[in-house]
Design an enzyme around this catalytic site. Structure first.
Site, mmCIF file in Angstrom:
data_model
loop_
_atom_site.group_PDB
_atom_site.id
_atom_site.type_symbol
_atom_site.label_atom_id
_atom_site.label_comp_id
_atom_site.label_asym_id
_atom_site.label_seq_id
_atom_site.Cartn_x
_atom_site.Cartn_y
_atom_site.Cartn_z
ATOM 1 N N SER A 103 28.897 79.463 86.790
ATOM 2 C CA SER A 103 29.113 78.936 88.139
ATOM 3 C C SER A 103 28.358 77.620 88.369
ATOM 4 C CB SER A 103 28.718 80.005 89.166
ATOM 5 O OG SER A 103 29.155 79.667 90.457
ATOM 6 N N ASP A 152 30.370 65.106 81.347
ATOM 7 C CA ASP A 152 31.495 64.191 81.567
ATOM 8 C C ASP A 152 31.034 62.753 81.767
ATOM 9 O OD1 ASP A 152 33.259 66.228 81.266
ATOM 10 O OD2 ASP A 152 34.023 66.216 83.326
ATOM 11 N N LYS A 168 32.988 80.683 84.855
ATOM 12 C CA LYS A 168 33.325 81.027 86.243
ATOM 13 C C LYS A 168 33.540 79.725 87.012
ATOM 14 C CE LYS A 168 31.709 83.312 90.459
ATOM 15 N NZ LYS A 168 31.782 82.109 91.296
#
Length: 447
Positions: free
Chosen positions: A299, A310, A324
């Site tokens: 999460s 990224d 998740k």
């Protein structure tokens, strides 16, 4: 002229007929759908009344309705559920960082309770519970077929009381029992320490204290090393971090990013989507950063790891995260209860959803299993330090070194020995520290 008017009227009438023919079935379908919903609600009412009047034992009507509501929510996905007033109060306490229990974050899989991760320095962690363990029985009673909330309720109890859970673990032939003493769980969201010239930030959860703890811990560690110029890099340890507050995940990501998107959320209605962007300022001042993750990182942890990966702000090391990628909104209900409802999926800056996929590390590093005490193989024996020339009685001194050079060599040797010891204690963290040393050396060579 009369023919033209008649043609126009005919065209209008034809249009009305066509419109009626199209709209009629749609309205009829909508009415039928509403009628079907009302029929189902009537059916629910009939069943409720029959249970209340004819069940073999008297029932608590409130509990019956709550069970029906919870069944409706849990049928959607593993993370949607009804929170009774007591459960809602417990959840509010947990986000503040102190509560009673075992110290594990759990989900449900194949009808059993699966451990997402144990929380640092809690009874479950001390008892050896690991991410990925399946809990099949609590005090001898099976949890198969129970809702997750019911299973969690079975594990609750007074502080100081004993609970025995039966665990199935991958790699073990038979289920085994673990005895745990319930205790008050006091979460320290972030623990910061130094390993040589590296600052290690262990983030165990994302609650109200996470970012303030991180900021203060980094400041203290940098001061301990004599300033940012003496720091070679940072390790953000998110292993076995089950997640928590989205707002805190955004703040922690923002702590190391100067600009760009951190995460976006998308619900059923595209207009409900939100994007969260970084603000100027990097607490690490651009120094190399390694993020550690494993199968217990879920999460909010995955939001941070995905954002830093990224943006190529960090190298992600470890094993694939939990996966998740959904957002739950807690909605207050009448009577002090609440509803936890999955309302959106979240996406990393590159637009990828990690739901059920997880974050894949840039460098996969497995944590070697810990060997039982007393076991030592030939490789371990051969790696033990042997005697050297300097250990021999009457050995000549090295007269080619100054005192400062000798001191530097001894410090470097001590640092290498400390790194070797860390590899035995925590191989993944040692790998991250060694990686930062390599990045620092490359940076110095480029200057």
């Amino acid at each position: 002229m009369k023919k033209f008017v008649m043609a126009a009227v005919a065209g209008t009438l034809a249009g009305v007929i066509v419109t009626t023919q199209i709209a009629g079935p749609l309205l009829a379908q909508e009415d039928a759908s509403k009628s079907n919903v009302y029929e189902q609600l009537d059916l629910f009412g009939d069943i409720f009344e029959r249970i209340r009047a004819q069940y073999v034992e008297s029932v608590d009507e409130k509990e019956l309705i709550e069970a029906a509501i919870n069944g409706m929510l849990t049928s959607l996905d593993p993370h949607s559920s009804y929170l009774s007033p007591d459960d809602a109060a417990d959840m509010r306490v947990q986000t503040r960082g102190e509560f009673g229990g075992l110290g594990i974050e759990v989900t449900q899989e194949d009808g059993f309770v699966k451990v997402v991760s144990p929380i640092d320095d809690t009874p479950a962690d001390d008892a050896g519970i690991e991410a990925g363990d399946y809990i099949t029985h609590v005090d001898g009673d099976s949890v198969l077929g129970l809702t997750l909330d019911d299973a969690v309720e079975m594990m609750r109890g007074p502080v100081g009381s004993e609970i025995i859970i039966t665990v199935v673990r991958e790699g073990t032939d038979e289920p085994f029992d673990v005895s745990i003493i319930r205790d008050t769980i006091k979460l320290t969201a972030v623990r910061t320490r130094t390993e040589g010239d590296t600052v290690v930030m262990r983030v165990s959860t994302f609650n109200d204290q996470t970012f303030p703890n991180l900021e203060a811990g980094m400041k203290d560690a940098i001061e301990e090393l004599g300033g940012i110029d003496n720091v070679q890099g940072f390790v953000l340890d998110l292993r076995n971090n089950p997640g928590g507050l989205l707002t805190q995940a955004i703040k922690v990501s923002d702590a190391f990013l100067d600009a760009g998107e951190i995460v976006s959320t998308r619900g059923r209605d595209p207009q409900d989507g939100e994007r969260y962007n970084a603000t100027p300022g990097d607490l690490a001042e651009g120094l190399p950063l390694v993020v550690l993750i494993n199968g217990g990182s879920a999460s909010a942890s995955e939001i941070v790891a995905g954002a830093l990966q990224d943006h190529r702000r960090a190298i992600v090391v470890g094993t694939k995260s939990f996966g998740k990628g959904s957002v739950q909104t807690v909605m207050p209900l009448r009577g002090d209860g609440a509803m936890r409802l999955t309302t959106a999926r979240y996406y990393t800056p590159s637009g990828r959803s990690i739901q059920a996929l997880g974050v894949s590390p840039d460098i996969v590093v497995q944590q070697p299993p810990t060997k039982p005490a007393g076991e030592e193989d030939e490789e371990d024996a051969s790696s033990r330090p042997s005697r050297s020339e300097a250990d021999l009685r009457g050995a000549l001194d090295n007269d080619s070194l100054t005192e400062d050079e000798r001191r530097q060599i001894e410090e470097e040797r001590a640092s290498a020995e400390a790194a070797a010891k860390l590899r035995e204690e925590d191989y993944q963290l040692a790998y991250a520290v060694d990686l930062l040393k390599g990045l620092s050396a490359l940076s110095l060579a480029a200057e």
